[in-house]
Design a protein around this motif. Sequence first.
Motif, PDB file in Angstrom:
ATOM      1  N   ASP A  68       0.826  -1.210   0.000  1.00  0.00           N
ATOM      2  CA  ASP A  68       0.000   0.000   0.000  1.00  0.00           C
ATOM      3  C   ASP A  68       0.862   1.263   0.000  1.00  0.00           C
ATOM      4  N   SER A  69       1.948   1.250   0.757  1.00  0.00           N
ATOM      5  CA  SER A  69       2.812   2.443   0.816  1.00  0.00           C
ATOM      6  C   SER A  69       3.467   2.700  -0.533  1.00  0.00           C
ATOM      7  N   TRP A  70       3.882   1.636  -1.232  1.00  0.00           N
ATOM      8  CA  TRP A  70       4.480   1.814  -2.563  1.00  0.00           C
ATOM      9  C   TRP A  70       3.464   2.398  -3.539  1.00  0.00           C
ATOM     10  N   LEU A  71       2.244   1.855  -3.492  1.00  0.00           N
ATOM     11  CA  LEU A  71       1.214   2.318  -4.432  1.00  0.00           C
ATOM     12  C   LEU A  71       0.765   3.748  -4.102  1.00  0.00           C
ATOM     13  N   GLU A  72       0.743   4.112  -2.828  1.00  0.00           N
ATOM     14  CA  GLU A  72       0.399   5.488  -2.452  1.00  0.00           C
ATOM     15  C   GLU A  72       1.465   6.463  -2.943  1.00  0.00           C
ATOM     16  N   ASP A  73       2.730   6.078  -2.827  1.00  0.00           N
ATOM     17  CA  ASP A  73       3.807   6.929  -3.335  1.00  0.00           C
ATOM     18  C   ASP A  73       3.707   7.123  -4.841  1.00  0.00           C
ATOM     19  N   ASP A  74       3.131   6.126  -5.522  1.00  0.00           N
ATOM     20  CA  ASP A  74       2.978   6.213  -6.983  1.00  0.00           C
ATOM     21  C   ASP A  74       2.050   7.338  -7.412  1.00  0.00           C
ATOM     22  N   ARG A  75       1.200   7.822  -6.521  1.00  0.00           N
ATOM     23  CA  ARG A  75       0.292   8.920  -6.890  1.00  0.00           C
ATOM     24  C   ARG A  75       1.068  10.145  -7.350  1.00  0.00           C
ATOM     25  N   LYS A  76       2.271  10.322  -6.829  1.00  0.00           N
ATOM     26  CA  LYS A  76       3.085  11.488  -7.171  1.00  0.00           C
ATOM     27  C   LYS A  76       3.940  11.249  -8.416  1.00  0.00           C
ATOM     28  N   ALA A  77       3.923  10.046  -8.934  1.00  0.00           N
ATOM     29  CA  ALA A  77       4.736   9.716 -10.111  1.00  0.00           C
ATOM     30  C   ALA A  77       3.885   9.713 -11.366  1.00  0.00           C
ATOM     31  N   LYS A  78       4.510   9.889 -12.508  1.00  0.00           N
ATOM     32  CA  LYS A  78       3.796   9.798 -13.773  1.00  0.00           C
ATOM     33  C   LYS A  78       3.311   8.356 -13.994  1.00  0.00           C
ATOM     34  N   LYS A  79       2.267   8.215 -14.798  1.00  0.00           N
ATOM     35  CA  LYS A  79       1.637   6.911 -14.982  1.00  0.00           C
ATOM     36  C   LYS A  79       2.623   5.853 -15.443  1.00  0.00           C
ATOM     37  N   LYS A  80       3.545   6.254 -16.323  1.00  0.00           N
ATOM     38  CA  LYS A  80       4.488   5.283 -16.878  1.00  0.00           C
ATOM     39  C   LYS A  80       5.572   4.874 -15.875  1.00  0.00           C
ATOM     40  N   GLN A  81       5.640   5.558 -14.739  1.00  0.00           N
ATOM     41  CA  GLN A  81       6.651   5.232 -13.744  1.00  0.00           C
ATOM     42  C   GLN A  81       6.025   4.746 -12.439  1.00  0.00           C
ATOM     43  N   ARG A  82       4.840   4.142 -12.535  1.00  0.00           N
ATOM     44  CA  ARG A  82       4.201   3.559 -11.372  1.00  0.00           C
ATOM     45  C   ARG A  82       4.451   2.049 -11.326  1.00  0.00           C
ATOM     46  N   GLU A 218      -6.474  19.914 -28.253  1.00  0.00           N
ATOM     47  CA  GLU A 218      -5.131  19.324 -28.288  1.00  0.00           C
ATOM     48  C   GLU A 218      -4.177  20.050 -27.342  1.00  0.00           C
ATOM     49  N   LYS A 219      -4.274  21.384 -27.297  1.00  0.00           N
ATOM     50  CA  LYS A 219      -3.377  22.167 -26.443  1.00  0.00           C
ATOM     51  C   LYS A 219      -3.561  21.793 -24.974  1.00  0.00           C
ATOM     52  N   PHE A 220      -4.814  21.626 -24.540  1.00  0.00           N
ATOM     53  CA  PHE A 220      -5.061  21.269 -23.144  1.00  0.00           C
ATOM     54  C   PHE A 220      -4.561  19.861 -22.851  1.00  0.00           C
ATOM     55  N   LEU A 221      -4.747  18.942 -23.806  1.00  0.00           N
ATOM     56  CA  LEU A 221      -4.245  17.581 -23.613  1.00  0.00           C
ATOM     57  C   LEU A 221      -2.733  17.575 -23.440  1.00  0.00           C
ATOM     58  N   ARG A 222      -2.046  18.387 -24.248  1.00  0.00           N
ATOM     59  CA  ARG A 222      -0.590  18.483 -24.124  1.00  0.00           C
ATOM     60  C   ARG A 222      -0.213  19.039 -22.740  1.00  0.00           C
ATOM     61  N   PHE A 223      -0.954  20.067 -22.306  1.00  0.00           N
ATOM     62  CA  PHE A 223      -0.705  20.678 -20.999  1.00  0.00           C
ATOM     63  C   PHE A 223      -0.918  19.664 -19.878  1.00  0.00           C
ATOM     64  N   LYS A 224      -2.002  18.899 -19.963  1.00  0.00           N
ATOM     65  CA  LYS A 224      -2.331  17.899 -18.943  1.00  0.00           C
ATOM     66  C   LYS A 224      -1.248  16.826 -18.861  1.00  0.00           C
ATOM     67  N   GLU A 225      -0.810  16.334 -20.012  1.00  0.00           N
ATOM     68  CA  GLU A 225       0.223  15.310 -20.019  1.00  0.00           C
ATOM     69  C   GLU A 225       1.560  15.863 -19.539  1.00  0.00           C
ATOM     70  N   HIS A 226       1.839  17.123 -19.885  1.00  0.00           N
ATOM     71  CA  HIS A 226       3.113  17.735 -19.492  1.00  0.00           C
ATOM     72  C   HIS A 226       3.231  17.830 -17.975  1.00  0.00           C
ATOM     73  N   TYR A 227       2.138  18.193 -17.302  1.00  0.00           N
ATOM     74  CA  TYR A 227       2.171  18.368 -15.848  1.00  0.00           C
ATOM     75  C   TYR A 227       1.721  17.125 -15.088  1.00  0.00           C
ATOM     76  N   GLY A 228       1.147  16.142 -15.794  1.00  0.00           N
ATOM     77  CA  GLY A 228       0.883  14.838 -15.190  1.00  0.00           C
ATOM     78  C   GLY A 228      -0.341  14.732 -14.312  1.00  0.00           C
ATOM     79  N   PHE A 229      -1.235  15.735 -14.306  1.00  0.00           N
ATOM     80  CA  PHE A 229      -2.424  15.657 -13.455  1.00  0.00           C
ATOM     81  C   PHE A 229      -3.576  14.970 -14.182  1.00  0.00           C
ATOM     82  N   SER A 230      -4.561  14.516 -13.419  1.00  0.00           N
ATOM     83  CA  SER A 230      -5.791  13.955 -13.979  1.00  0.00           C
ATOM     84  C   SER A 230      -6.831  15.067 -14.065  1.00  0.00           C
ATOM     85  N   ALA A 231      -7.543  15.133 -15.180  1.00  0.00           N
ATOM     86  CA  ALA A 231      -8.591  16.143 -15.372  1.00  0.00           C
ATOM     87  C   ALA A 231      -9.953  15.478 -15.241  1.00  0.00           C
TER      88      ALA A 231
END
Length: 505
Positions: A68-82, A218-231
């Motif tokens: 659980d602690s590993w998976l919780e820490d993954d919240r701060k990582a990008k999807k590809k690095q979980r 497209e611009k917003f999608l690029r922005f979202k992926e760049h900063y890594g947040f979920s919309a």
Amino acid sequence: MLTMTKIDDIRKAFFEEGSSISEISRKQSTDRKTIRKYIAKDDFNQSLLKPEIKIEQPKLSPYKEIIDSWLEDDRKAKKKQRHTAQRVFDRLKQEVAGFECSYRTTAKYVKAKKEAMYRTVKSALPLEHKAGEAQVDFGSADFYENSRLYSGKYLNLSFPYSNAGYIQLFKGENLECLLEGLVAIFKRMGGVPQRLWFDNTSTIVTKVLKEGHRDLTEKFLRFKEHYGFSAVFCNPDAGNEKGNVENKVGYHRRNMLVPIPKVKDLEIYNRNLLKKSEEDHNRVHYRYDQSIAERHKEDLKELLPLPTAEFDCARYEVYCVNLWGKFNIGSAHTYSTSPKHAGGRVTVKMTSSKVIPMDENQRAITEHPRLYGNSKQETMDWLPYLKLLSRCPSALKYTGIYEMLPDPLQEYLAKQPKSECSHVLRVLSWITEHDGFKKAVESVNEAVVRNISGIDSLVTLHDYLNQSHVQEQMDIEGRNLPELPPVMFHGELYDNIMQSNGVKL
């Protein structure tokens, strides 16, 4: 499984219209076996959802806290690095003594845990909000910039967990304003919220689809992926789903934008607004016996790290330039480029506050303040026109540019000898570059009234009227200095002086 609408169409065609099963199958593009099933069906009660069966995994229990602690820490990582299930299994074998569970047992738990952590909420916000989640919305407020009134918009970002909020003021509500405002807030906080809630504004949502899906720009999608947040997006006409920021919009207007702000530099004013936002966090929370700032610390702990690369929030579009070197954005706003680009096409960079036409090498031709509002407006930078005309003054009266010049300039240029026109235009471009075209026209108008001619007299008059130093600057730049003869350097004389201890031989 077919929808109830389609089932109703099948039964209506068979029982009321007398269509055969083959005809219905062809029209509905549905298998005949399925059609027979729904024709014969007589119970249309909704099936009850079966409760989830919790799978006990006693052998894995001693290790669940670590997973659980590993998976919780993954919240701060990008999807590809979980962590994947395989990676969790490998780490447990390598790092935890005595671990003997199978991969299948581990993977089953990891899958269930991830589904619970990242399940998307579709209908409404839960009553309790997680730290690190934020909501976004715009509000409307007037403000003055250099004595001009704007019907402005202000961006609000609010954290429901702590009730901490941030605000940024703009002249409009376009995508550039949204992205620049969010970037400024992210930088101030030192991180990015894991999840951001938005309404269905057309700046980022092009189409609302079924089952809660959205087509995004497209611009917003690029922005979202760049900063890594979920919309996450609210249901249409359901502002209550982000009620915290809705309340914050009113709070910010009443407490930070009253009386109507008077701004000299909007960028500096927005930096001060971020400072005021943080000072406001010292209030006691409305539900808890803590300050907002104390609870906001939990939000800040959950932020994603800022990306190393800067994101370009500007929009780039190509526009056609008319024969006067101007282009239109929309039907109301006109901007100048230069005579060189008349009849061509230019790439234009647009930020929340600037419009910058660029040449074929992506260099700025000029820079304009961005126009807002529905009324017809034009912004003109005369410097490129004056510089070009000073090189070919004989063509001045045969171009449309001459008719565009203000009357005082036309009158003043008409009085000048042809041989002097180039120098006059060059001096006008120099005055414009240092003090602006408006001041240059005012000086020329005064020269016409006083019947003053001559370049030196014009510059002297301008400096006198504006407490300026154009003549001094021209001298420093070498524009009026006489040409000096080249200086010859004799190295052998220098060597002789050094060898004789400064006594010339």
